[in-house]
Write an enzyme that holds these catalytic residues in place. Structure first.
Site, PDB file in Angstrom:
ATOM      1  CD  GLU A   1      10.206  24.791  59.158  1.00 47.96           C
ATOM      2  OE1 GLU A   1       9.454  24.166  58.401  1.00 47.96           O
ATOM      3  OE2 GLU A   1       9.801  25.501  60.086  1.00 47.96           O
TER       4      GLU A   1
ATOM      5  CE  LYS B   1       8.724  27.872  57.797  1.00 47.12           C
ATOM      6  NZ  LYS B   1       7.346  27.832  57.341  1.00 47.12           N
TER       7      LYS B   1
HETATM    8  P1  13P Z   1       5.399  29.198  62.634  1.00 52.34           P
HETATM    9  O1  13P Z   1       5.648  30.471  61.886  1.00 52.34           O
HETATM   10  O2  13P Z   1       4.114  29.185  63.381  1.00 52.34           O
HETATM   11  O3  13P Z   1       6.579  28.786  63.447  1.00 52.34           O
HETATM   12  O4  13P Z   1       5.182  28.061  61.548  1.00 52.34           O
HETATM   13  C1  13P Z   1       5.984  28.016  60.445  1.00 52.34           C
HETATM   14  C2  13P Z   1       6.113  26.631  59.970  1.00 52.34           C
HETATM   15  O5  13P Z   1       5.752  26.319  58.865  1.00 52.34           O
HETATM   16  C3  13P Z   1       6.731  25.634  60.839  1.00 52.34           C
HETATM   17  O6  13P Z   1       7.056  24.499  60.107  1.00 52.34           O
END
Ligand code: 13P
Length: 341
Positions: free
Chosen positions: A177, A219
């Site tokens: 991510e 992500k």
């Molecule tokens: P949000 O969808 O609230 O941004 O959170 C996703 C997430 O896992 C951030 O690491």
């Protein structure tokens, strides 16, 4: 490393019409959200809240995986079943957030680097025993005057790659991510530039470290105007720029791309994902959601820490899950929102 096994897990997490529930808020984040609603910030309340989410009937119709926090993977549902086991038995793959949070990057006081690599191999072994079959590591990239720096992008990408390989070594699918924050008044063009660079460098580092792309999920954040920008780009433009950016930087062997919501409203998050899936571009990866706030915020406000509100709160969660599951298939409509209201 058994790449085929990792690929089977990754593909199941993003199966058609399904996405990932991010319910891995750290104590400080979870407590901040509880406090803003006047909910007590105790371990019992966090357990009761996560129990409400996980036991929502039929959640697995739209959710293929749920990301847990360290405390939660060690807890049980209110009926005494370990959360990870409950999820698995109900057709949802349990996952675990393993990073130790984003800390100030030395020499770059406005930027962050995510920590947590020390002892990670041993932690992965324990999490596997506890039932986790995928993991998450979040890197944070801030857009501002003269930032992000090369140092920030490279340090975060390098850490993501080292994390991802340790995860795969343990038989656990990594969710990689690299989040570009929505905070600020930057344009969508600037967001594109930064997001494409961050994703490109991340994949370069993943390749350098030898991460099997078939056994991971990306992500990303969407390519979107800053939250406080004037004349924010519309839904169609966000969808087009995000797809263009992914096509430029994400290799075809990656099985799934699951977006974070990053502070978008519930409706925006569903509409953007849907717009990407109806564009008619043939995409090499599944394109779905891994939302935290955009799945949970209404449910949490409905729950308010009261047992009497559990069913209503679960319905709120299921509704957002259904909207986003539909968006992952390109079948979400604004009319669905009116119907809910
Ligand atoms: P949000 O969808 O609230 O941004 O959170 C996703 C997430 O896992 C951030 O690491």
């Amino acid at each position: 490393m058994n790449v085929q096994e990792l690929n089977i897990i990754a593909s199941a997490m993003v199966a058609p019409g399904r996405g990932i529930l991010a319910m891995d808020e750290s104590h400080p984040t979870c407590n901040k959200r509880f406090e803003s609603l006047g909910i007590a910030t105790t371990e019992e309340m966090r357990q009761a809240y996560r129990d409400m989410l996980v036991t929502a009937p039929g959640l697995s119709d739209y959710i293929g995986g749920a990301i847990l926090f360290d405390e939660t993977i060690r807890q049980k549902t209110l009926e005494g079943v370990p959360f990870a086991e409950y999820l698995r038995k109900n057709g949802i793959i349990p996952g675990i957030k393993v990073d130790a949070g984003a800390k100030v990057l030395a020499g770059h006081e406005d930027e962050k680097v995510t920590e947590g690599l020390d002892g990670l191999r041993e932690r992965f072994a324990e999490y596997y025993e506890l039932g986790a079959r995928f993991s998450k590591w979040r890197a944070v990239i801030t857009i501002g005057e003269k930032i992000p720096s090369w140092a920030c992008i490279e340090a975060n990408a390098h850490a993501l790659a080292r994390y991802a390989l340790l995860s795969q070594e343990a038989g656990i699918v990594p969710i990689v991510e690299p989040e570009v924050l929505m905070d600020g008044d930057h344009s969508i063009e600037r967001c594109y530039e930064v997001t494409e660079l961050a994703q490109r460098i991340t994949f370069q580092q993943l390749k350098n470290q030898g991460v099997a792309l078939e056994g991971m999920i990306l992500k990303p954040s969407m390519v979107i105007s800053g939250a406080s920008a004037k004349n924010r780009a519309d839904i169609q433009t966000v969808a087009e720029q995000t797809i263009k950016c992914l096509m430029a930087s994400v290799p075809v062997s990656v099985p799934g791309v699951a977006f974070l919501s990053g502070g978008q409203s519930d409706e925006e998050a569903s509409a953007h994902l849907n717009a990407m899936n109806v564009m008619g571009v043939k995409l090499p990866w599944a394109l779905t959601f891994s939302y935290g706030r955009a799945l949970q915020q209404t449910a949490m406000k409905t729950w308010m820490g009261e047992t009497a509100n559990v069913e209503k709160a679960q319905n709120a969660l299921l509704w957002r899950a259904k909207c986003n599951g539909s968006a992952a298939l390109g079948k979400y409509t604004e009319a669905m929102e009116k119907q809910a209201a």
